[in-house]
Design an enzyme around this catalytic site. Structure first.
Site, mmCIF file in Angstrom:
data_model
loop_
_atom_site.group_PDB
_atom_site.id
_atom_site.type_symbol
_atom_site.label_atom_id
_atom_site.label_comp_id
_atom_site.label_asym_id
_atom_site.label_seq_id
_atom_site.Cartn_x
_atom_site.Cartn_y
_atom_site.Cartn_z
ATOM 1 C CB THR A 179 -0.903 -0.019 1.245
ATOM 2 O OG1 THR A 179 -1.695 -1.215 1.193
ATOM 3 C CG2 THR A 179 -1.816 1.196 1.290
ATOM 4 C CG LEU A 190 -23.717 -0.734 8.171
ATOM 5 C CD1 LEU A 190 -25.139 -0.709 7.606
ATOM 6 C CD2 LEU A 190 -23.344 0.653 8.688
ATOM 7 C CB CYS A 207 -4.573 -2.108 6.866
ATOM 8 S SG CYS A 207 -3.380 -3.312 6.281
ATOM 9 C CE LYS A 214 0.355 -0.012 6.527
ATOM 10 N NZ LYS A 214 0.188 0.330 5.131
ATOM 11 C CE LYS A 231 -10.507 -9.420 9.974
ATOM 12 N NZ LYS A 231 -10.369 -9.080 8.538
ATOM 13 N NE ARG A 291 0.945 -6.266 11.666
ATOM 14 C CZ ARG A 291 1.247 -6.340 10.369
ATOM 15 N NH1 ARG A 291 2.247 -5.629 9.880
ATOM 16 N NH2 ARG A 291 0.556 -7.119 9.557
HETATM 17 P P1 NAD Z 1 4.700 -7.536 6.772
HETATM 18 O O1 NAD Z 1 5.403 -6.596 7.654
HETATM 19 O O2 NAD Z 1 3.929 -8.689 7.329
HETATM 20 O O3 NAD Z 1 5.756 -8.163 5.735
HETATM 21 C C1 NAD Z 1 6.691 -7.417 5.023
HETATM 22 C C2 NAD Z 1 7.881 -8.315 4.691
HETATM 23 O O4 NAD Z 1 8.767 -7.602 3.832
HETATM 24 C C3 NAD Z 1 8.697 -8.713 5.926
HETATM 25 O O5 NAD Z 1 8.827 -10.123 5.978
HETATM 26 C C4 NAD Z 1 10.060 -8.046 5.693
HETATM 27 O O6 NAD Z 1 11.153 -8.790 6.190
HETATM 28 C C5 NAD Z 1 10.098 -7.950 4.169
HETATM 29 N N1 NAD Z 1 11.006 -6.935 3.647
HETATM 30 C C6 NAD Z 1 11.225 -5.678 4.106
HETATM 31 N N2 NAD Z 1 12.124 -5.044 3.326
HETATM 32 C C7 NAD Z 1 12.462 -5.927 2.346
HETATM 33 C C8 NAD Z 1 13.332 -5.846 1.214
HETATM 34 N N3 NAD Z 1 14.013 -4.747 0.940
HETATM 35 N N4 NAD Z 1 13.440 -6.928 0.420
HETATM 36 C C9 NAD Z 1 12.753 -8.064 0.692
HETATM 37 N N5 NAD Z 1 11.912 -8.192 1.727
HETATM 38 C C10 NAD Z 1 11.771 -7.134 2.554
HETATM 39 O O7 NAD Z 1 3.755 -6.654 5.852
HETATM 40 P P2 NAD Z 1 2.318 -7.041 5.252
HETATM 41 O O8 NAD Z 1 1.285 -7.036 6.319
HETATM 42 O O9 NAD Z 1 2.462 -8.230 4.371
HETATM 43 O O10 NAD Z 1 2.051 -5.743 4.368
HETATM 44 C C11 NAD Z 1 2.820 -5.481 3.198
HETATM 45 C C12 NAD Z 1 2.165 -4.335 2.467
HETATM 46 O O11 NAD Z 1 0.855 -4.710 2.020
HETATM 47 C C13 NAD Z 1 1.978 -3.078 3.304
HETATM 48 O O12 NAD Z 1 2.136 -1.954 2.478
HETATM 49 C C14 NAD Z 1 0.542 -3.190 3.762
HETATM 50 O O13 NAD Z 1 -0.020 -1.940 4.059
HETATM 51 C C15 NAD Z 1 -0.117 -3.805 2.544
HETATM 52 N N6 NAD Z 1 -1.335 -4.556 2.824
HETATM 53 C C16 NAD Z 1 -1.435 -5.316 3.935
HETATM 54 C C17 NAD Z 1 -2.594 -6.047 4.170
HETATM 55 C C18 NAD Z 1 -2.718 -6.908 5.398
HETATM 56 O O14 NAD Z 1 -3.828 -7.368 5.633
HETATM 57 N N7 NAD Z 1 -1.674 -7.157 6.145
HETATM 58 C C19 NAD Z 1 -3.648 -6.008 3.258
HETATM 59 C C20 NAD Z 1 -3.511 -5.247 2.119
HETATM 60 C C21 NAD Z 1 -2.347 -4.518 1.921
#
Ligand code: NAD
Length: 438
Positions: free
Chosen positions: A121, A256, A266, A269, A326, A333
């Site tokens: 995101t 709702l 999410c 932020k 949830k 988090r």
């Molecule tokens: P997370 O923190 O669970 O995982 C991120 C991973 O990226 C970690 O394992 C970390 O070690 C790795 N990482 C960091 N820097 C790196 C690099 N340079 N090279 C390779 N790996 C690297 O994050 P997440 O919850 O999977 O979220 C990832 C993105 O997706 C965020 O932007 C989040 O907002 C978005 N997102 C999350 C959700 C959700 O439900 N968690 C849903 C939709 C979108």
């Protein structure tokens, strides 16, 4: 198709597992060597229904591999998805250092045409930043390989991530070049065949769709939570209000459900990032700002309500059911349950907590330094308590043995923060019921 996923977190691992299930050959890369080592030994770092089975199956079939080696991940793939974290900065903007570092690392190994897909995101304009990082790196390397940037934001819900990825409401693809669009169509061909909805647009629009969606949902929850407070003072029932509203197709019945205020990494932020983006664009995002305020007030309201019912919390034993933000996830988090636990601890309460999956993570998040008693099951947590607070509506908390609960409690207060019990049912069992909005 050969695909690499950069970042094996919730989004990256689920995307990788599901894309390999679609038949693609997927390489999942992470800089966290321990996580990759564990994945290579079948240890899945997060709890997500169905994920472990998919990873195991596709790994055994050779369609899903894990590595820390960028050279391998880039060489193997036509498309590389960036799915790394984008944590918030103090001013609300998102920290793009991991996204840009991933782009730079990819660029260091590009040897042929690649499509770089942003799944993290990210604020509007990040696609252009990623493009510049890659152009500069290729320039430094003195090579002119062609590449395209795509924005493909992820909408999966934790707790239903595999299902949401396999059966999405929509797939949003922001692109500049038709060659990249064709690659994306091939990646998601199976969803195409199954008539899922695709939105093809420019990169900026795709980036904004994600923020607008999450902010809208946050507004919707905060709206019904505010209505729930009105219900409490006028003698109305928020569940009936929500039902009556939701039957109107223009409103819709989802999101709702009044509760203790939204949590999770999410919404918090992404809403703040949208406000910052609005500020930068000279647009006051007043509704989103209000939703954040309403959410904070809802959490306070819930805690005050509990205190008002129990009286002084000092020395009171509170059973907390559910710690994850949830059900069906181990993610704590920004969990409202953690906020409530910390508040209660701060007031001198003794917390006996139970969550089916999230206790290990919760142990790292209790901020006050005061011990929480983590229990072996829900009845163990309730044993000897003055009050039960049901915060996360795991299925196993939806049909509790209320007679047994009454017999093992010291007090009789049952606070259902998710309205999964009716007042009548709880009170018939000799407990004193508090719900949300009625
Ligand atoms: P997370 O923190 O669970 O995982 C991120 C991973 O990226 C970690 O394992 C970390 O070690 C790795 N990482 C960091 N820097 C790196 C690099 N340079 N090279 C390779 N790996 C690297 O994050 P997440 O919850 O999977 O979220 C990832 C993105 O997706 C965020 O932007 C989040 O907002 C978005 N997102 C999350 C959700 C959700 O439900 N968690 C849903 C939709 C979108």
């Amino acid at each position: 198709m050969n695909i690499s996923i950069i970042g094996a977190g919730c989004v990256g691992l689920v995307s990788g597992a599901c894309l390999s299930e679609f038949g693609h050959c997927v390489t999942c890369l992470d800089i966290d060597a321990e996580k990759i080592e564990n994945l290579n030994h079948g240890v899945i770092p997060i709890y997500e229904p169905g994920l472990a089975e998919l990873v195991k199956k596709n790994n055994a079939a050779g369609r899903l591999i894990f590595t820390t080696d960028y050279e391998l991940a880039v060489a193997k793939a036509v498309a590389l998805f960036i799915a790394v974290g984008t944590p918030p900065r103090d001013d609300g903007s998102l920290d793009l250092q991991h996204v840009l570092a991933a782009a730079n690392s990819i660029a260091g190994h590009i040897d042929s045409y690649k499509v770089i897909v942003n799944k993290s995101t990210v604020p509007v304009g990040t696609g252009a930043k990623v493009k510049k990082v890659i152009e500069d790196a290729l320039h430094r390397r003195g090579c002119g390989h062609a590449f395209d940037i795509v924005s493909n934001p992820e909408f999966l819900r934790e707790g239903a991530a595999v299902k949401d990825f396999m059966y999405p409401d929509r797939v949003v693809i922001g692109f500049e070049n038709t060659m990249a669009r064709e690659v994306m169509e091939e990646i998601y061909r199976i969803l195409y065949i199954n008539s899922h909805q695709f939105v093809f647009t420019n990169i900026e629009t795709a980036e904004l769709i994600k923020f607008a969606s999450n902010a809208f949902l946050a507004v919707k929850i905060s709206f019904i939570n505010e209505i729930s407070q009105v219900c409490e003072s006028v003698g109305a029932d928020v569940q009936q209000v929500a039902r009556g509203m939701g039957l109107d197709n223009r409103i819709g019945k989802h999101f709702l459900h009044a509760g203790p205020g939204y949590g999770g990494s999410c919404f918090s932020k992404d809403t703040r990032a949208l406000i910052k983006a609005g500020d930068d664009a000279g647009v006051e995002m007043a509704l989103v700002r209000s939703a954040i305020g309403a959410n904070d007030r809802q959490k306070m309201h819930i805690m005050k309500k509990l205190e008002k019912t129990i009286g002084s919390l000092n020395g009171k034993v509170i059973a907390v059911l559910g710690l994850a933000f949830k059900p069906e996830t181990d993610d704590v988090r920004e969990s409202t349950a953690i906020t409530i636990v910390n508040h209660l601890l701060g007031k001198g309460a003794i917390i006996r907590a139970y969550d089916p999956i999230a206790m290990a993570n919760a142990k790292r998040y209790t901020l006050t330094g005061k011990p929480v008693i983590f229990c072996k099951d829900e009845y163990d947590a309730i044993d000897g308590s003055d009050a039960v607070v049901l915060i996360t509506e795991w299925n196993q908390f939806r049909s509790l043995d209320l007679t047994r609960i009454k017999s093992i409690m010291h007090g009789n207060i049952f606070f259902g923060c998710r309205n999964v019990y009716s007042r009548d049912t709880v009170e018939k069992n000799g407990l004193f019921y508090i719900g949300v909005g009625g």
